[in-house]
Every structure is written in structure tokens, then in C-alpha cells.
Motif scaffolding. Structure first.
Motif, PDB file in Angstrom:
ATOM      1  N   GLY A  68       0.821  -1.199   0.000  1.00  0.00           N
ATOM      2  CA  GLY A  68       0.000   0.000   0.000  1.00  0.00           C
ATOM      3  C   GLY A  68       0.852   1.244   0.000  1.00  0.00           C
ATOM      4  N   ASP A  69       0.189   2.373   0.042  1.00  0.00           N
ATOM      5  CA  ASP A  69       0.870   3.666  -0.015  1.00  0.00           C
ATOM      6  C   ASP A  69       1.821   3.852   1.162  1.00  0.00           C
ATOM      7  OD1 ASP A  69      -0.552   4.349  -2.293  1.00  0.00           O
ATOM      8  OD2 ASP A  69      -2.141   5.371  -1.186  1.00  0.00           O
ATOM      9  N   THR A  70       2.877   4.629   0.901  1.00  0.00           N
ATOM     10  CA  THR A  70       3.831   4.977   1.963  1.00  0.00           C
ATOM     11  C   THR A  70       3.797   6.471   2.271  1.00  0.00           C
ATOM     12  OG1 THR A  70       5.610   5.179   0.347  1.00  0.00           O
ATOM     13  CG2 THR A  70       5.384   3.043   1.483  1.00  0.00           C
ATOM     14  N   THR A  71       3.087   7.254   1.437  1.00  0.00           N
ATOM     15  CA  THR A  71       2.928   8.685   1.703  1.00  0.00           C
ATOM     16  C   THR A  71       1.516   9.124   1.357  1.00  0.00           C
ATOM     17  OG1 THR A  71       3.663   9.323  -0.511  1.00  0.00           O
ATOM     18  CG2 THR A  71       5.356   9.233   1.206  1.00  0.00           C
ATOM     19  N   VAL A  72       1.058  10.143   2.075  1.00  0.00           N
ATOM     20  CA  VAL A  72      -0.247  10.747   1.817  1.00  0.00           C
ATOM     21  C   VAL A  72      -0.217  12.152   2.415  1.00  0.00           C
ATOM     22  CG1 VAL A  72      -1.323   9.847   3.935  1.00  0.00           C
ATOM     23  CG2 VAL A  72      -2.764  10.365   1.956  1.00  0.00           C
ATOM     24  N   LEU A  73      -0.954  13.073   1.829  1.00  0.00           N
ATOM     25  CA  LEU A  73      -1.020  14.431   2.367  1.00  0.00           C
ATOM     26  C   LEU A  73      -2.172  14.555   3.355  1.00  0.00           C
ATOM     27  CD1 LEU A  73      -0.425  16.652  -0.804  1.00  0.00           C
ATOM     28  CD2 LEU A  73       1.175  16.179   1.066  1.00  0.00           C
ATOM     29  N   GLU A  74      -2.027  15.446   4.322  1.00  0.00           N
ATOM     30  CA  GLU A  74      -3.093  15.724   5.293  1.00  0.00           C
ATOM     31  C   GLU A  74      -4.413  15.947   4.551  1.00  0.00           C
ATOM     32  OE1 GLU A  74      -1.180  18.263   8.922  1.00  0.00           O
ATOM     33  OE2 GLU A  74      -1.319  19.253   6.980  1.00  0.00           O
ATOM     34  N   GLY A  75      -5.489  15.376   5.093  1.00  0.00           N
ATOM     35  CA  GLY A  75      -6.810  15.560   4.507  1.00  0.00           C
ATOM     36  C   GLY A  75      -7.127  14.611   3.374  1.00  0.00           C
ATOM     37  N   ASN A  76      -6.158  13.871   2.877  1.00  0.00           N
ATOM     38  CA  ASN A  76      -6.385  12.929   1.780  1.00  0.00           C
ATOM     39  C   ASN A  76      -6.466  11.505   2.319  1.00  0.00           C
ATOM     40  OD1 ASN A  76      -6.247  15.097   0.090  1.00  0.00           O
ATOM     41  ND2 ASN A  76      -4.333  14.525  -0.892  1.00  0.00           N
ATOM     42  N   SER A 123      -3.238  14.499  10.550  1.00  0.00           N
ATOM     43  CA  SER A 123      -2.146  15.441  10.821  1.00  0.00           C
ATOM     44  C   SER A 123      -0.807  14.817  10.458  1.00  0.00           C
ATOM     45  CB  SER A 123      -2.162  15.878  12.289  1.00  0.00           C
ATOM     46  OG  SER A 123      -1.895  14.787  13.139  1.00  0.00           O
ATOM     47  N   ALA A 124       0.159  15.679  10.152  1.00  0.00           N
ATOM     48  CA  ALA A 124       1.466  15.264   9.649  1.00  0.00           C
ATOM     49  C   ALA A 124       2.238  14.408  10.644  1.00  0.00           C
ATOM     50  CB  ALA A 124       2.289  16.494   9.268  1.00  0.00           C
ATOM     51  N   GLY A 125       3.070  13.516  10.095  1.00  0.00           N
ATOM     52  CA  GLY A 125       3.918  12.634  10.889  1.00  0.00           C
ATOM     53  C   GLY A 125       3.938  11.250  10.281  1.00  0.00           C
ATOM     54  N   ASP A 126       4.246  10.257  11.103  1.00  0.00           N
ATOM     55  CA  ASP A 126       4.307   8.863  10.653  1.00  0.00           C
ATOM     56  C   ASP A 126       3.384   7.990  11.485  1.00  0.00           C
ATOM     57  OD1 ASP A 126       6.355   9.270   8.736  1.00  0.00           O
ATOM     58  OD2 ASP A 126       7.873   9.200  10.310  1.00  0.00           O
ATOM     59  N   VAL A 127       2.836   6.946  10.864  1.00  0.00           N
ATOM     60  CA  VAL A 127       2.095   5.883  11.546  1.00  0.00           C
ATOM     61  C   VAL A 127       2.493   4.569  10.894  1.00  0.00           C
ATOM     62  CG1 VAL A 127       0.119   7.356  12.143  1.00  0.00           C
ATOM     63  CG2 VAL A 127       0.075   6.037  10.015  1.00  0.00           C
ATOM     64  N   GLN A 139      -0.028 -11.408  12.268  1.00  0.00           N
ATOM     65  CA  GLN A 139       0.086 -10.027  11.812  1.00  0.00           C
ATOM     66  C   GLN A 139       0.977  -9.945  10.582  1.00  0.00           C
ATOM     67  OE1 GLN A 139       1.366  -7.388  14.968  1.00  0.00           O
ATOM     68  NE2 GLN A 139      -0.765  -6.906  15.398  1.00  0.00           N
ATOM     69  N   SER A 140       0.681  -8.972   9.741  1.00  0.00           N
ATOM     70  CA  SER A 140       1.453  -8.761   8.517  1.00  0.00           C
ATOM     71  C   SER A 140       2.728  -7.982   8.797  1.00  0.00           C
ATOM     72  CB  SER A 140       0.612  -7.953   7.520  1.00  0.00           C
ATOM     73  OG  SER A 140       0.494  -6.604   7.975  1.00  0.00           O
ATOM     74  N   ASN A 141       3.487  -7.793   7.742  1.00  0.00           N
ATOM     75  CA  ASN A 141       4.597  -6.849   7.766  1.00  0.00           C
ATOM     76  C   ASN A 141       4.047  -5.458   8.092  1.00  0.00           C
ATOM     77  OD1 ASN A 141       3.345  -7.106   5.069  1.00  0.00           O
ATOM     78  ND2 ASN A 141       4.720  -5.424   4.531  1.00  0.00           N
ATOM     79  N   ALA A 142       4.915  -4.567   8.515  1.00  0.00           N
ATOM     80  CA  ALA A 142       4.515  -3.190   8.841  1.00  0.00           C
ATOM     81  C   ALA A 142       4.873  -2.275   7.676  1.00  0.00           C
ATOM     82  CB  ALA A 142       5.228  -2.725  10.097  1.00  0.00           C
ATOM     83  N   ILE A 143       3.958  -1.368   7.341  1.00  0.00           N
ATOM     84  CA  ILE A 143       4.238  -0.333   6.352  1.00  0.00           C
ATOM     85  C   ILE A 143       4.189   1.009   7.071  1.00  0.00           C
ATOM     86  CG2 ILE A 143       3.422   0.872   4.293  1.00  0.00           C
ATOM     87  CD1 ILE A 143       2.392  -1.779   3.249  1.00  0.00           C
ATOM     88  N   THR A 144       5.275   1.753   6.987  1.00  0.00           N
ATOM     89  CA  THR A 144       5.301   3.090   7.574  1.00  0.00           C
ATOM     90  C   THR A 144       4.660   4.051   6.577  1.00  0.00           C
ATOM     91  OG1 THR A 144       7.284   2.614   8.834  1.00  0.00           O
ATOM     92  CG2 THR A 144       6.763   4.945   8.480  1.00  0.00           C
ATOM     93  N   LEU A 145       3.636   4.754   7.039  1.00  0.00           N
ATOM     94  CA  LEU A 145       2.933   5.739   6.229  1.00  0.00           C
ATOM     95  C   LEU A 145       3.326   7.123   6.727  1.00  0.00           C
ATOM     96  CD1 LEU A 145       0.781   6.464   4.071  1.00  0.00           C
ATOM     97  CD2 LEU A 145      -0.916   6.343   5.916  1.00  0.00           C
TER      98      LEU A 145
END
Length: 176
Positions: A68-76, A123-127, A139-145
Motif C-alpha cells: 500500500g501507499d507509503t505517503t499521503v497528504l493531510e486531509g487525503n 495530521s502530519a507525521g508517521d504511523v 500479523q502482517s509486515n509493517a508499512i510506515t505511512l
């Protein structure tokens, strides 16, 4: 002297588990874990065979890989995360299980739809995004978003270009 193999009807009896059997081919399909007893019945002689104890094993996910995605902008929102690979305890790699999607908090804030895997950035940052198979707990592998800050680089306004003395203009608006 060769004894002919009799034509039989196959049966399965539940023990601690359940299964079904094709009465003409003897192919057994496990339904619930535990033991069942397989026998054959020869109708012409009225003879039932010995019983074979068959153990129906739990089919469990042992490995999950997600993409899946690794980046996204706030509000999207992201596209749905997906299970890209799975392994079961019998070695099978299909079908893809129904998983529960979750997020481990980090410096950013998101919401996630636990059934579709769509993440909405707040809000900005990582999860960290993961999937869990509810039956096995695997549990699956982890993806940092990484959630990026939405930055305004320009915009335009629209509104009246004239006003009579003592009158008000309609409100000005942000056009884009």
C-alpha cells in the motif's frame, strides 16, 4: 485368484470434528477441526468396513504480506491496502483471507477503515499500518505511512471590482 474390489458407498461419521464425503468417490472434505470416522458400506453383502480415523486440521494463516501507499497528504485518503501474499499452515498460498486493518500511532494522526484498509490522514507525521488475520492472530509486515503537510503555494480570490459609496459588495471568495 484375484478377489474383485467391491463397489461401495462411502460414509463419514462425526467425532469431535465434522466432514463431508462424496459417497461414490470417497473424497472427504474437512469442515470443522477434530476427528471423523470414514467407512465404506457394501450394499450387496450388507458389510461395513473398518473405520479409519481422519483428523480434520485447523487451516490457519501463518504469514501475511501487505502492500500500500507509503505517503499521503493531510486531509487525503490512501487507496485501500491489500494482502499481496499469504501462506497457510498446509503450505497453500490462496485464498487471500479477510483481515482486519489497524494502525499503530506514531507522530502523525490518521483514521483507518478496519475492513477496507483505507487510511485518511489527519495530521502530519508517521504511523504504521498492519493487517491481522482474526482467526490465527497472525500479523502482517509493517508499512510506515508518512503524512505530509498540505502546503498552500498560491490561491486567487474573486469578487466585485466596484462599489457605490454607502453600499456593500457581496462577500469576496477564494476561487482556487
Amino acid at each position: 485368484d484375484v478377489t474383485p474390489i467391491p463397489t461401495v458407498t462411502w460414509n463419514v461419521a462425526p467425532g469431535t470434528g465434522t466432514a463431508t464425503v462424496n459417497s461414490s468417490t470417497g473424497v472427504v472434505t474437512g469442515s470443522t477441526p477434530g476427528t471423523v470416522f470414514v467407512t465404506a458400506y457394501h450394499a450387496a453383502s450388507g458389510v461395513t468396513s473398518n473405520a479409519i480415523t481422519l483428523t480434520v486440521l485447523d487451516l490457519l494463516v501463518t504469514s501475511l504480506t501487505i502492500t500500500g501507499d507509503t505517503t499521503v497528504l493531510e486531509g487525503n485518503s490512501t487507496a485501500p491496502y491489500t494482502v499481496s501474499a499469504v501462506t497457510y499452515n498446509n503450505g497453500d498460498t490462496a485464498p487471500s483471507p479477510t483481515v482486519t486493518w489497524g494502525v499503530t500511532p506514531g507522530t502523525g494522526t490518521v483514521t483507518i477503515n478496519a475492513s477496507t484498509g483505507v487510511v485518511t490522514a489527519v495530521s502530519a507525521g508517521d504511523v504504521t499500518v498492519r493487517a491481522t488475520d482474526p482467526e490465527s492472530g497472525t500479523q502482517s509486515n509493517a508499512i510506515t505511512l508518512t503524512i505530509g503537510v498540505r502546503t498552500v503555494t498560491s490561491f486567487t480570490i474573486s469578487g466585485a471590482s466596484n462599489v457605490y459609496e454607502g453600499y456593500d459588495t457581496p462577500g469576496y471568495t477564494v476561487a482556487s
